[in-house]
Enzyme design. Structure first.
Site, short mmCIF file in Angstrom:
data_model
loop_
_atom_site.label_atom_id
_atom_site.label_comp_id
_atom_site.label_asym_id
_atom_site.label_seq_id
_atom_site.Cartn_x
_atom_site.Cartn_y
_atom_site.Cartn_z
CB SER A 1 -72.33 65.11 -73.66
OG SER A 1 -71.44 64.41 -72.83
CE LYS B 1 -68.90 66.84 -72.31
NZ LYS B 1 -69.23 67.92 -71.37
CG LEU B 2 -65.51 60.19 -76.91
CD1 LEU B 2 -66.79 59.35 -76.94
CD2 LEU B 2 -64.49 59.63 -77.91
CE LYS B 3 -69.26 63.28 -70.02
NZ LYS B 3 -68.90 64.33 -69.05
CG ASP C 1 -65.99 66.19 -69.79
OD1 ASP C 1 -65.03 66.33 -68.99
OD2 ASP C 1 -67.18 66.43 -69.49
CG ASN D 1 -66.62 64.06 -66.30
OD1 ASN D 1 -67.05 63.53 -67.33
ND2 ASN D 1 -67.18 65.14 -65.80
CD GLU E 1 -66.31 69.47 -70.26
OE1 GLU E 1 -66.59 69.14 -71.44
OE2 GLU E 1 -67.18 69.60 -69.38
CG ASP F 1 -67.63 70.67 -66.04
OD1 ASP F 1 -68.24 71.35 -65.21
OD2 ASP F 1 -68.13 69.61 -66.51
CE LYS G 1 -71.51 70.71 -66.66
NZ LYS G 1 -70.82 69.52 -66.13
N GLY H 1 -74.05 70.86 -69.51
CA GLY H 1 -75.34 70.24 -69.20
C GLY H 1 -75.16 69.24 -68.07
#
Ligand code: SMG
Ligand code: MG
Length: 374
Positions: free
Chosen positions: A139, A165-167, A193, A195, A218, A243, A267, A295
């Site tokens: 990540s 995986k890129l935020k 992702d 968030n 995500e 998530d 998770k 994670g």
């Protein structure tokens, strides 16, 4: 054989580099660890659980100080009142306490680790894992510049990670995604992702990500926006993965039914423990929904547990189970977890299979609370 909780510790560990997501930047972590004991014929075996709460309630409503308080004042006393405590009963006993899944998960994990160590059995064996290694994804946080981002991503490719995986966040999405895709080429699995940083009005914008052949997006929308995710999933070619929204078996089943979760990030902390995480894996597998293991910047304790969980057959996508040195410098509280040929080994040792480094653990400890009843 009956278990008891003995200790709650807080440790403090610096990160190797700042980690930025749409909700903030972390440079270190405060982490709660729970110690449990099981006594068989006078022989005491200990087990450990890791609580994955962040320092602040930004990923979810839980956070370190809140979790410490609820463990000390509400959850541990309830478990201490049970004569014959077993890991399999922890979630049910704590059920009447609303919320606090990460705090509950840490307690269940400690009890389960102690029980399994006393039996000389691994968690992977308990849940029927047959694989001996799992593909490892990494990540990558939001970076100040595209150049810096590409430098970081190149390093991870050199380390052998099989999936990036890129935020992302509003204002920092299409450009870095295009640049990373360009760098890694068409064949390296790549996902993003958010968030929960976008809103239902961003569908048209997010659809532009379809051009980059992403494995998934995500958690684009808020935790409680299942309907929004289901509408977005219809508007995007990129599969929507949840998530933060997946807080229980019921929510997971509903999200799948609604078309809000085409893929699920599992998770254990977010759903109240590794035993529930296993059941969520089963329900997704039965519905043909791919899952992968998320994670939470775990130490080697939680990281080993994730590597075991991710060995189950339904984990068909690489997870965020990276090497310990992805986040931690030399101060890791267990033997390191390494990525070899893009894979992490499923731990075979008893319990969750990690081996504590007492010296480092004690050095990193900032406070200790006795959980034994007075
Ligand atoms: O442990 O590799 C890891 C971190 C993976 O990005 C990661 N986790 O939303 O999936 C997520 C984030 C949550 C933690 S951000 C503080
Ligand atoms: Mg996420």
């Amino acid at each position: 054989m009956s278990a008891r909780l003995v200790e709650l510790r807080e440790i403090h560990l610096p990160l190797v580099a700042p980690f930025q997501t749409s909700f903030g930047t972390q440079t270190s972590r405060r982490i709660l660890l729970v110690r449990a004991e099981v006594e068989v014929d006078g022989v005491v075996t200990e087990g450990w659980g890791e609580c994955v709460t962040g320092d602040e309630p930004t990923y979810s409503s839980e956070y370190v100080d809140g979790a410490a308080l609820v463990i000390r004042s509400v959850l541990a006393p309830r478990l201490a009142a049970i004569d014959n405590l077993h890991a399999a009963d922890v979630a049910r006993i704590l059920g009447p306490v609303r919320g606090h899944p990460m705090a509950k998960a840490a307690l269940e994990m400690a009890v389960l680790d102690a029980e399994l160590r006393a039996e000389g059995r691994s968690f992977a064996a308990l849940i029927g894992v047959t694989r001996d290694r799992i593909p490892s994804g990494v990540s990558v946080g939001i970076h100040p510049t595209v150049d810096a981002l590409l430098h970081t991503v190149s390093g991870y490719l050199d380390d052998g990670y099989v999936r990036i995986k890129l935020k992302i966040e509003p204002g920092c999405d299409l450009e870095p995604v295009a640049a990373v895709r360009d760098l890694i080429g068409p064949d390296v699995p790549f996902q993003v992702d958010a968030n929960a940083a976008y809103s239902r009005h961003d569908a048209e914008h997010l659809a532009k990500l379809d051009a980059f052949d992403l494995l998934l997006i995500e958690q684009p929308l808020a935790e409680d926006d299942l309907l929004g995710h289901s509408e977005l999933a219809k508007a995007l070619a990129t599969p929507v993965c949840l998530d933060e929204s997946i807080t229980s078996e019921t929510v997971c089943a509903d999200a799948i039914e609604l078309g809000a979760a085409e893929i699920v990030n599992i998770k254990a902390g977010r759903v109240g423990g590794y035993l529930t995480a296993r059941r969520i894996h089963d329900l997704c597998r039965d519905r043909g929904v791919p899952v992968w293991c998320g994670g939470m910047l775990e130490t080697g304790i939680g990281r080993a547990a994730n590597a075991a969980l991710a060995g189950l057959d339904g984990f068909t996508l690489p997870g965020d189970v990276s090497a310990s040195r992805r986040f931690w410098a030399e101060d890791i509280v267990t033997e390191p977890i390494d990525v070899v040929d893009g894979h992490v080994a499923v731990p075979t040792g008893a319990g969750f299979g990690f081996e504590l480094d007492r010296e480092v653990l004690d050095r990193a400890t900032t406070s200790t609370v006795n959980l034994r009843p007075a």
